[in-house]
Enzyme design. Structure first.
Site, mmCIF file in Angstrom:
data_model
loop_
_atom_site.group_PDB
_atom_site.id
_atom_site.type_symbol
_atom_site.label_atom_id
_atom_site.label_comp_id
_atom_site.label_asym_id
_atom_site.label_seq_id
_atom_site.Cartn_x
_atom_site.Cartn_y
_atom_site.Cartn_z
ATOM 1 N N GLU A 341 0.792 -1.232 0.000
ATOM 2 C CA GLU A 341 0.000 0.000 0.000
ATOM 3 C C GLU A 341 0.828 1.290 0.000
ATOM 4 O OE1 GLU A 341 -3.882 -1.540 2.430
ATOM 5 O OE2 GLU A 341 -2.130 -1.096 3.637
HETATM 6 C C1 NAG Z 1 -4.334 -3.869 4.945
HETATM 7 C C2 NAG Z 1 -2.933 -3.407 5.314
HETATM 8 C C3 NAG Z 1 -2.632 -3.417 6.788
HETATM 9 C C4 NAG Z 1 -3.879 -3.275 7.635
HETATM 10 C C5 NAG Z 1 -4.824 -4.392 7.267
HETATM 11 C C6 NAG Z 1 -6.060 -4.438 8.122
HETATM 12 C C7 NAG Z 1 -1.845 -5.454 4.471
HETATM 13 C C8 NAG Z 1 -0.682 -6.062 3.774
HETATM 14 N N1 NAG Z 1 -1.893 -4.113 4.569
HETATM 15 O O1 NAG Z 1 -4.977 -2.793 4.368
HETATM 16 O O2 NAG Z 1 -1.699 -2.423 7.065
HETATM 17 O O3 NAG Z 1 -3.592 -3.317 8.988
HETATM 18 O O4 NAG Z 1 -5.185 -4.308 5.928
HETATM 19 O O5 NAG Z 1 -6.822 -5.564 7.835
HETATM 20 O O6 NAG Z 1 -2.681 -6.175 4.933
#
Ligand code: NAG
Length: 534
Positions: A341
């Site tokens: 992200e």
């Molecule tokens: C995703 C984000 C993470 C976040 C999570 C919550 C990944 C690799 N990145 O958007 O930073 O805490 O969801 O479910 O999962």
């Protein structure tokens, strides 16, 4: 084979001798006839062959471990400690000349070629002996987790009076389907103490999970001491989601976590998330920030708004220090660089950044892991992609010959709510009730089997701030992920698993685990399941 035979002969005669030497011979007690294959083991072993008798575990039992075999005595001591805490039975390990010993648990280093991997083990349970065979102490350690699950918490009245715990007899042949079986804990959004992490490690190890990935930095906090950049923790470690005071691990704390995990044959993977998810680092050292401004500490739950400056040499010098210091205290082979992200990093800058960081990680002797986005850069086939969201990125990783850690958010994210009544969690990817978490296979997404390194269940911590809440989201789902990664598909069946999971309740209760009491499971109150046929 020959040495194995001689050794077995030696231990068989040792057992006979010990039995013969026993001063106070007792009448053989009628043991319950129990079916080993009916005991609720998780993860389900590869093969279980019951025979109809039982080993009488009692105070006349001793543990012996192979001499001069690295780590075996420690595994024996670990088992003795766990028996002590489970049933309050003290049994000696490798004690010389005990003359009241009637039965032996032998933890034996074998050189059998039948054992397919270092974690493979065989468990033979007879009336007078239990033998655990493995080529390595790691395999023996996995084997004693099975044995711990076979020891009943209580025995029936007659046996209980005599302090005898019947262990059903038979043979278990076991080997993991995947060598990488992990969970991730986000200690950045909310900080968890060393003791909390140790408790989680203990619970994971009981279910044969062998990797704990620690998400050590994010927009809301930097959680590990870096001696050459002290403000990271002084400033960046000072808060967390919701504005509480945060916290961080000193390098000594981190080493203690690594040591505790290693004792349980578990690898710690450190993650420093970059170039996005870096607000806490940039508040500490503003030159790192991509837009040149000094940001403020962030206590909210948004993602994708921060980035490192990918053009400055000083940023890479900083990363070199961080990777060097953490790698020096991380014995495992991996370093996770995040890479997810990075919405405000230009794509070409992102690619340039990941390529440079991969070299830094390699320079410090580690293999790079990144979230699935890293596959868009020119990464090596030796680097690893953790697939969480984009099937397109997973395909790119496969095309590059990379190994993949399977963590699909809609199946394997421990921070997803169970259902609409869930007390904690998010649901952007899905609601994940206990059955959904279990009924899938890592192979079903078209990733070739040879590219699959294993399975990991990430626990993001935006909505949880203490160990009870952590346990609510992790348990019982993590138990299912352990079986998904250890047991072969043919051995996994929801109806059968559901019953075995219900039988975990007494263990979880005893460990004071605040698991989510899913209504899909008919939770058991006591784990004594033997039918006594005398
Ligand atoms: C995703 C984000 C993470 C976040 C999570 C919550 C990944 C690799 N990145 O958007 O930073 O805490 O969801 O479910 O999962």
């Amino acid at each position: 084979m020959k040495t194995f035979f001689i050794r077995s002969l030696f231990f068989a005669s040792l057992a006979i001798l010990l039995v013969a030497c026993a001063e106070e011979k007792k009448e053989r007690i009628a043991m319950p006839t129990t079916d080993l294959s009916k005991i609720s083991l998780i993860p389900k072993p590869l093969k279980t062959i019951p025979t109809n008798s039982a080993f009488a575990l009692d105070q006349f039992t001793a543990i012996y471990t192979s001499k001069n075999a690295t780590g075996f005595e420690e595994v024996g001591t670990f088992l003795a400690d766990k028996l002590k805490s489970k049933i309050n039975l003290t049994i000696p390990v490798n004690s010389e000349g005990a003359n009241t010993i009637e039965r032996v648990i032998y933890i034996n280093q074998s050189d059998s070629t039948d054992l397919e991997s270092p974690e493979a083990y065989q468990l033979y349970i007879n009336q007078d002996s239990i033998i655990i065979n493995s080529n390595t102490a790691e395999g023996a350690f996995r084997g004693i987790q099975t044995l711990r699950q076979l020891v009943p918490l209580e025995s029936n009245d007659t046996l209980a009076l005599q302090k005898i715990w019947p262990v059903p007899s038979g043979k278990i042949i076991d080997n993991p389907n995947f060598g990488y079986r992990g969970s991730m804990l986000d200690v950045a959004r909310h900080f968890f103490s060393v003791d909390d992490v140790k408790k989680y490690i203990d619970l994971l190890a009981y279910y044969k999970i062998n990797v704990l990935h620690l998400h050590l930095s994010d927009d809301q906090g930097w959680r590990i001491e870096i001696k050459s950049w002290p403000k990271l923790t002084e400033v960046g470690g000072s808060t967390e989601v919701g504005g509480e005071s945060g916290g961080f691990y000193t390098q000594e704390d981190y080493k203690e976590i690594v040591r505790y995990a290693a004792e349980r044959y578990m690898t710690i993977i450190p993650e420093i998330d970059m170039p996005g998810h870096t607000n806490a680092a940039s508040v500490s050292y503003p030159f790192l920030n991509g837009n040149g401004k000094t940001p403020k500490l962030y206590e909210g739950m948004r993602v994708g708004f921060s980035t490192f400056d990918t053009h400055k040499d000083t940023v890479y010098a900083f990363i070199d220090d961080v990777v060097r210091e953490i790698s020096a205290i991380t014995p495992g082979p991996y370093f996770h660089v995040g890479g997810d992200e990075s919405h405000v990093t230009k794509k070409s800058d992102y690619i340039y950044f990941i390529d440079k960081v991969e070299k830094i990680v390699q320079k410090h002797g580690k293999r790079m892991i990144g979230w699935d986005e890293v596959a868009i850069a020119n990464v090596d086939s030796t680097s690893i992609s953790q697939w969480w969201a984009s099937e397109e990125n997973a395909k790119k990783a496969v095309d590059k010959g990379m190994k993949i850690i399977v963590s699909p958010a809609n199946k394997a994210y421990l921070d997803m709510e169970y259902d609409t009544l869930s007390k904690f969690g998010l649901h952007w990817a899905a609601y994940i009730p206990v059955d959904t978490a279990y009924i899938w296979t890592p192979e079903e997404y078209g990733i070739p089997l040879e590219n699959i390194l294993g399975v990991e269940a990430p626990l993001w911590s935006e909505t949880i701030s203490n160990i009870d809440e952590l346990e609510y989201l992790a348990f019982p789902r993590i138990i299912g992920y352990s079986e998904l990664s250890w047991s072969i598909k043919e051995n996994r069946d929801w109806e059968d698993y559901k019953v075995r999971l219900a039988d975990q309740a007494p263990f979880l209760d005893r460990m004071d685990v605040k698991y989510y009491p899913s209504p899909l499971i008919d939770w058991k109150k006591s784990d004594f399941t033997y039918e006594t046929i005398e």
